[in-house]
Design a protein around this motif. Structure first.
Motif, PDB file in Angstrom:
ATOM      1  N   UNK A 120      37.260  20.399  19.727  1.00 14.35           N
ATOM      2  CA  UNK A 120      36.564  20.905  18.547  1.00 14.35           C
ATOM      3  C   UNK A 120      37.507  21.085  17.366  1.00 14.35           C
ATOM      4  N   UNK A 121      38.795  21.329  17.643  1.00 15.51           N
ATOM      5  CA  UNK A 121      39.756  21.513  16.560  1.00 15.51           C
ATOM      6  C   UNK A 121      39.914  20.272  15.713  1.00 15.51           C
ATOM      7  N   UNK A 122      40.291  19.160  16.348  1.00 15.43           N
ATOM      8  CA  UNK A 122      40.491  17.917  15.605  1.00 15.43           C
ATOM      9  C   UNK A 122      39.149  17.367  15.131  1.00 15.43           C
ATOM     10  N   UNK A 123      38.090  17.553  15.941  1.00 16.41           N
ATOM     11  CA  UNK A 123      36.771  17.043  15.553  1.00 16.41           C
ATOM     12  C   UNK A 123      36.265  17.724  14.288  1.00 16.41           C
ATOM     13  N   UNK A 124      36.499  19.038  14.173  1.00 20.72           N
ATOM     14  CA  UNK A 124      36.025  19.750  12.983  1.00 20.72           C
ATOM     15  C   UNK A 124      36.726  19.248  11.724  1.00 20.72           C
ATOM     16  N   UNK A 125      37.982  18.809  11.858  1.00 22.07           N
ATOM     17  CA  UNK A 125      38.688  18.248  10.701  1.00 22.07           C
ATOM     18  C   UNK A 125      38.091  16.905  10.279  1.00 22.07           C
ATOM     19  N   UNK A 126      37.711  16.088  11.280  1.00 21.55           N
ATOM     20  CA  UNK A 126      37.076  14.800  10.949  1.00 21.55           C
ATOM     21  C   UNK A 126      35.684  15.014  10.358  1.00 21.55           C
ATOM     22  N   UNK A 159      32.181  25.132  13.011  1.00 19.14           N
ATOM     23  CA  UNK A 159      32.077  24.357  14.254  1.00 19.14           C
ATOM     24  C   UNK A 159      32.840  25.003  15.405  1.00 19.14           C
ATOM     25  N   UNK A 160      34.149  25.290  15.276  1.00 18.26           N
ATOM     26  CA  UNK A 160      34.818  25.994  16.372  1.00 18.26           C
ATOM     27  C   UNK A 160      34.253  27.388  16.609  1.00 18.26           C
ATOM     28  N   UNK A 161      33.836  28.055  15.543  1.00 16.35           N
ATOM     29  CA  UNK A 161      33.250  29.385  15.703  1.00 16.35           C
ATOM     30  C   UNK A 161      31.958  29.312  16.506  1.00 16.35           C
ATOM     31  N   UNK A 162      31.151  28.279  16.246  1.00 20.27           N
ATOM     32  CA  UNK A 162      29.892  28.102  16.960  1.00 20.27           C
ATOM     33  C   UNK A 162      30.154  27.836  18.442  1.00 20.27           C
ATOM     34  N   UNK A 163      31.156  27.018  18.743  1.00 19.32           N
ATOM     35  CA  UNK A 163      31.489  26.717  20.134  1.00 19.32           C
ATOM     36  C   UNK A 163      31.785  27.997  20.899  1.00 19.32           C
ATOM     37  N   UNK A 164      32.606  28.855  20.324  1.00 20.36           N
ATOM     38  CA  UNK A 164      33.048  30.042  21.047  1.00 20.36           C
ATOM     39  C   UNK A 164      32.094  31.217  20.906  1.00 20.36           C
ATOM     40  N   UNK A 165      31.096  31.103  20.020  1.00 27.11           N
ATOM     41  CA  UNK A 165      30.073  32.139  19.928  1.00 27.11           C
ATOM     42  C   UNK A 165      29.330  32.288  21.247  1.00 27.11           C
ATOM     43  N   UNK A 166      29.115  31.167  21.942  1.00 26.92           N
ATOM     44  CA  UNK A 166      28.313  31.189  23.160  1.00 26.92           C
ATOM     45  C   UNK A 166      29.010  31.902  24.310  1.00 26.92           C
ATOM     46  N   UNK A 167      30.326  32.083  24.196  1.00 25.19           N
ATOM     47  CA  UNK A 167      31.031  32.858  25.222  1.00 25.19           C
ATOM     48  C   UNK A 167      30.566  34.311  25.197  1.00 25.19           C
ATOM     49  N   UNK A 168      30.237  34.821  24.017  1.00 26.32           N
ATOM     50  CA  UNK A 168      29.732  36.184  23.890  1.00 26.32           C
ATOM     51  C   UNK A 168      28.389  36.320  24.593  1.00 26.32           C
ATOM     52  N   UNK A 169      27.552  35.289  24.496  1.00 22.34           N
ATOM     53  CA  UNK A 169      26.186  35.354  25.026  1.00 22.34           C
ATOM     54  C   UNK A 169      26.133  35.055  26.525  1.00 22.34           C
ATOM     55  N   UNK A 170      26.887  34.056  26.989  1.00 22.43           N
ATOM     56  CA  UNK A 170      26.690  33.527  28.338  1.00 22.43           C
ATOM     57  C   UNK A 170      27.707  33.990  29.383  1.00 22.43           C
ATOM     58  N   UNK A 171      28.837  34.533  28.985  1.00 25.27           N
ATOM     59  CA  UNK A 171      29.892  34.807  29.966  1.00 25.27           C
ATOM     60  C   UNK A 171      29.491  35.844  31.011  1.00 25.27           C
ATOM     61  N   UNK A 172      29.029  37.018  30.565  1.00 21.85           N
ATOM     62  CA  UNK A 172      28.646  38.063  31.512  1.00 21.85           C
ATOM     63  C   UNK A 172      27.436  37.645  32.351  1.00 21.85           C
TER      64      UNK A 172
END
Length: 387
Positions: free
Chosen positions: A28-34, A49-62
């Protein structure tokens, strides 16, 4: 090699391939730059984009920690791989803003499921004092996928014919094939799992944050992943802003970060068998602190490269050390603790958003300052560890 050892390694190899698939999230890092270049976005917009990817860790991890109690760790890992494969398939149909948002969202959901379930699944094969070094080796395998991503994207962007018109997006089908192989291999591998944790609800899981050390670990992982994602996305921008490199040229900075992170994971696998986690973490954090100071005060390209390398090495073993410490603190609730720790990867949402706003305001030094806050916290965390 005894038959027991052969069986152990036979189970370990497909699990390590899953760790490789876990590394797909770092594309997601290099992809967001492209995507930023393709759609002419600002830093704040691209960092969604990277923020959206890691947002789901808050919702789905527990919830994933509770899901493992019902269907088991292996089945949860297989589910995560299936979601990941679908996310990697979507960019084959275009590169529109909405489609990429959907792809990155599914990638984040799949990775949240995977990171929560894969680490405790490894504890069914490796346990005791060797768990921290084994988790570190898993991070080494994960980092291989991470540092390959910019090279594959760069190859796709510069080689028109072999990529079937996908350009840099050729990265997605390459990794999709690996995800499918991991599904087939793991599904055919027998793994004896521990008896599931007692059924628990969301509130009971979150109550574990009331344990001071678990809370320290949770915030520590937030800072670790914030620095990781932040460096992943900011390193090319630093070189573009200060040295005037093109995106393709500056993309090497992301690979450099993951090369040294990979090397750090490999070395950590052996060092942690002889050196205490506290001492090794202290060395790692000092490396990152020196790097942050260097990035703030220097515009020389070679200094920037050295600092990126130091961050890669320093940040390479933070996650497995903190994760192992948390599992050891509450050994009878591994699934729930794993869910909480992986929820800490939500730091990958918080840090890029703050960094995007800061960099739009004062340049990339603003982004570096935000990451420096995370490094300072890790210093505090290290001092709280037992000798």
């Amino acid at each position: 090699m005894t038959a027991k050892q052969q069986m152990k390694y036979g189970r370990l190899i497909p699990v390590m391939l899953c760790f490789f698939a876990m590394g797909f999230v770092d594309l997601v890092g290099i992809a967001s730059n492209y995507v930023k270049a393709d759609l002419a976005l600002t830093d704040a917009q691209a960092n969604i984009f990277p923020s959206l990817v890691f947002f789901w860790f808050l919702i789905f991890s527990v919830p994933t920690g509770m899901l493992m109690n019902r269907i088991g760790r292996k089945r949860t890992v297989l589910l995560s791989l299936a979601v990941t494969a679908v996310s990697l398939m979507l960019p084959l149909f275009g590169d529109g803003y909405g489609l990429m948002l959907c792809s990155f969202s599914l990638l984040g959901i799949g990775n949240a499921l995977m990171q929560t379930s894969l680490n405790p699944l490894l504890s069914n094969i490796i346990s005791g004092d060797k768990l921290a070094s084994s988790l570190t080796f898993g991070q080494f395998v994960k980092a291989i996928a991470s540092f390959l991503a910019p090279y594959i994207a760069m190859w796709g962007a510069t080689q028109a014919m072999p990529t079937f018109g996908l350009g840099w997006r050729v990265l997605f089908p390459v990794y999709m094939v690996v995800a499918i192989i991991a599904i087939v291999w793991l599904s055919s591998t027998p793994i004896d799992e521990e008896k599931p944790d007692k059924a628990s609800g969301l509130v009971n899981c979150l109550k574990l944050l009331g344990t001071p050390f678990i809370l320290l670990c949770f915030i520590g992982i937030m800072c670790h992943v914030g620095i990781d994602v932040g460096t992943n996305t900011t390193a090319p921008k630093l070189l573009m802003e200060r040295v005037g490199l093109t995106l393709e040229e500056a993309g090497f900075a992301t690979s450099l970060y993951f090369i040294f992170r990979t090397a750090g994971c490999l070395l950590g696998t052996f060092i942690l068998q002889h050196l205490s986690a506290r001492r090794f973490l202290a060395v790692s954090v000092v490396c990152m602190l020196v790097a942050m100071v260097g990035l703030l005060v220097s515009e020389a390209h070679y200094v920037i490269y050295v600092c990126i390398a130091l961050i890669g090495f320093g940040n390479s073993n933070v996650f497995p050390i903190i994760f192992a410490q948390a599992l050891t603190m509450v050994p009878d609730k591994k699934n729930e603790v794993s869910g909480l720790m992986i929820m800490g990867l939500f730091g990958g949402t918080v840090f890029p958003l703050l960094m995007g706003v800061a960099s739009d305001a004062v340049g990339q030094n603003g982004a570096v300052a935000v990451m420096s806050v995370g490094v300072i916290y890790l210093i505090i965390y290290t001092l709280r560890l037992k000798k």
